[in-house]
Write an enzyme that holds these catalytic residues in place. Structure first.
Site, PDB file in Angstrom:
ATOM      1  N   ASP A 143     -16.787 -21.026  56.189  1.00 30.66           N
ATOM      2  CA  ASP A 143     -17.865 -21.501  56.012  1.00 30.66           C
ATOM      3  C   ASP A 143     -18.938 -21.868  57.219  1.00 30.66           C
ATOM      4  O   ASP A 143     -18.616 -22.043  58.298  1.00 30.66           O
ATOM      5  CB  ASP A 143     -17.481 -23.207  55.561  1.00 30.66           C
ATOM      6  CG  ASP A 143     -18.650 -23.796  54.613  1.00 30.66           C
ATOM      7  OD1 ASP A 143     -19.438 -23.334  54.454  1.00 30.66           O
ATOM      8  OD2 ASP A 143     -18.461 -24.970  54.507  1.00 30.66           O
TER       9      ASP A 143
ATOM     10  N   ASN B 163     -19.564 -19.807  43.328  1.00 34.88           N
ATOM     11  CA  ASN B 163     -20.617 -19.224  44.143  1.00 34.88           C
ATOM     12  C   ASN B 163     -21.614 -18.389  43.241  1.00 34.88           C
ATOM     13  O   ASN B 163     -22.813 -18.141  43.679  1.00 34.88           O
ATOM     14  CB  ASN B 163     -20.150 -18.266  45.166  1.00 34.88           C
ATOM     15  CG  ASN B 163     -19.436 -19.133  46.443  1.00 34.88           C
ATOM     16  OD1 ASN B 163     -18.988 -18.262  47.165  1.00 34.88           O
ATOM     17  ND2 ASN B 163     -19.823 -20.245  46.561  1.00 34.88           N
TER      18      ASN B 163
HETATM   19  C1  FPP Z   1     -19.697 -20.077  52.978  1.00 34.99           C
HETATM   20  O1  FPP Z   1     -20.793 -20.080  53.979  1.00 34.99           O
HETATM   21  C2  FPP Z   1     -19.687 -18.532  52.913  1.00 34.99           C
HETATM   22  C3  FPP Z   1     -19.645 -18.153  51.843  1.00 34.99           C
HETATM   23  C4  FPP Z   1     -20.042 -18.714  50.612  1.00 34.99           C
HETATM   24  C5  FPP Z   1     -19.467 -16.445  51.851  1.00 34.99           C
HETATM   25  C6  FPP Z   1     -18.569 -15.921  52.997  1.00 34.99           C
HETATM   26  C7  FPP Z   1     -18.882 -14.390  52.975  1.00 34.99           C
HETATM   27  C8  FPP Z   1     -18.639 -13.881  54.334  1.00 34.99           C
HETATM   28  C9  FPP Z   1     -18.190 -14.721  55.406  1.00 34.99           C
HETATM   29  C10 FPP Z   1     -18.973 -12.330  54.358  1.00 34.99           C
HETATM   30  C11 FPP Z   1     -17.740 -11.569  53.993  1.00 34.99           C
HETATM   31  C12 FPP Z   1     -18.016 -10.916  52.694  1.00 34.99           C
HETATM   32  C13 FPP Z   1     -17.660  -9.897  52.296  1.00 34.99           C
HETATM   33  C14 FPP Z   1     -18.223  -9.017  51.269  1.00 34.99           C
HETATM   34  C15 FPP Z   1     -16.277  -9.373  52.820  1.00 34.99           C
HETATM   35  P1  FPP Z   1     -22.304 -20.937  53.575  1.00 34.99           P
HETATM   36  O2  FPP Z   1     -23.215 -19.986  53.195  1.00 34.99           O
HETATM   37  O3  FPP Z   1     -21.948 -21.948  52.621  1.00 34.99           O
HETATM   38  O4  FPP Z   1     -22.975 -21.633  54.676  1.00 34.99           O
HETATM   39  P2  FPP Z   1     -23.605 -23.085  54.684  1.00 34.99           P
HETATM   40  O5  FPP Z   1     -22.384 -24.049  54.512  1.00 34.99           O
HETATM   41  O6  FPP Z   1     -23.841 -23.219  56.127  1.00 34.99           O
HETATM   42  O7  FPP Z   1     -24.553 -23.110  53.839  1.00 34.99           O
END
Ligand code: FPP
Length: 243
Positions: A16, A64
């Site tokens: 995250d 998501n």
């Molecule tokens: C949460 O951060 C992260 C995700 C929903 C996606 C996680 C994906 C990756 C790390 C890339 C790996 C992907 C593949 C295709 C292997 P957030 O976007 O919720 O962060 P925030 O809480 O800061 O908004």
């Protein structure tokens, strides 16, 4: 102390903080996810170096899909980019890749990329990287029940081991260590069944910044825990017996 093993066999991570990491740099959220892939590759390699056998990461949750359309399509296209950029490297390093989650809703291109990643690495044994994609812990429990019912398992034969055999992670031991980056302190529907006795570590580090320092801190925290799995500490029993 009753700690079973100093190095966990299985580590699960909620990656995250990508969006906030990008926002701090005045960049679009997609940039954070892209850097998140690099952090993931570094982390698989670091886990393999430390003798961890299974690493399971939450890349796209069942929930998501509710994100803005462009972010969802960005994450889908990132699968294709990540597989073409890193598959050969990870395969050469002995990483076995498995995908867990509902593949029926993803596009043919994404499904083909995941199939290729699994096929290419099927013979690897150094570490298993499981990517939870279109995955939810509740989805997993429901689909396991559906499979058991479809297989005609009678109610009196359905115990924890039997149901576990239908779960998406039936090939791995339960996670010993669950890490969540990004400062939030919740499970968010990740591996609900399997984290029953996992040690939980929450880190304020945003996922793209996660590296060996943060991994080793989580591993040191894990190694200091007293895992009892519902039992009492054997030292306490000895003390009482001697008293
Ligand atoms: C949460 O951060 C992260 C995700 C929903 C996606 C996680 C994906 C990756 C790390 C890339 C790996 C992907 C593949 C295709 C292997 P957030 O976007 O919720 O962060 P925030 O809480 O800061 O908004």
């Amino acid at each position: 102390m009753d700690t079973v093993a100093r190095v966990p066999r299985h580590v699960a991570i909620v990656m995250d903080g990508n969006g906030r990491w990008a926002k701090k740099r005045l960049m679009p959220r997609f940039f954070g996810h892209k850097q998140g892939v690099d952090a993931l590759v570094r982390t698989v390699e670091a886990c393999a170096d430390r003798g961890i056998e299974y690493l399971t990461v939450f890349a796209f949750s069942s929930e998501n899909w509710k994100r803005p359309t462009e972010e969802v399509s960005g994450l889908m296209s990132l699968v294709l980019v990540a597989v073409s950029k890193y598959l050969a490297k990870l395969a050469g390093e002995g990483v076995r890749i498995r995908i867990v989650g509902d593949r029926s809703q993803v596009s043919d291109k994404v499904r083909a990329a995941w199939d290729e990643a699994e096929r290419t690495t099927a013979g690897n044994r150094r570490i298993t990287l499981s990517v939870a994609f279109n995955y939810g812990g509740r989805w997993d429990i429901v689909q396991a029940c559906q499979q058991a019912i479809a297989a005609g398992v009678p109610a009196h034969e359905l115990d924890e081991a039997k149901l576990g055999s239908y779960m998406a992670m039936n090939f791995a031991p339960d996670p010993d260590l669950f890490i969540r980056t990004g400062g939030e302190v919740r499970i968010s529907n990740f591996l609900l069944w399997q984290v029953a006795y996992s040690e939980l570590v929450f880190s304020d580090c945003l996922w793209p910044e996660f590296g060996t320092v943060q991994l080793d801190a989580a591993l040191a925290d894990y190694a200091s825990r007293d895992r009892r799995f519902g039992r009492v500490n054997s030292a306490d029993v000895a003390t009482e017996a001697g008293a």
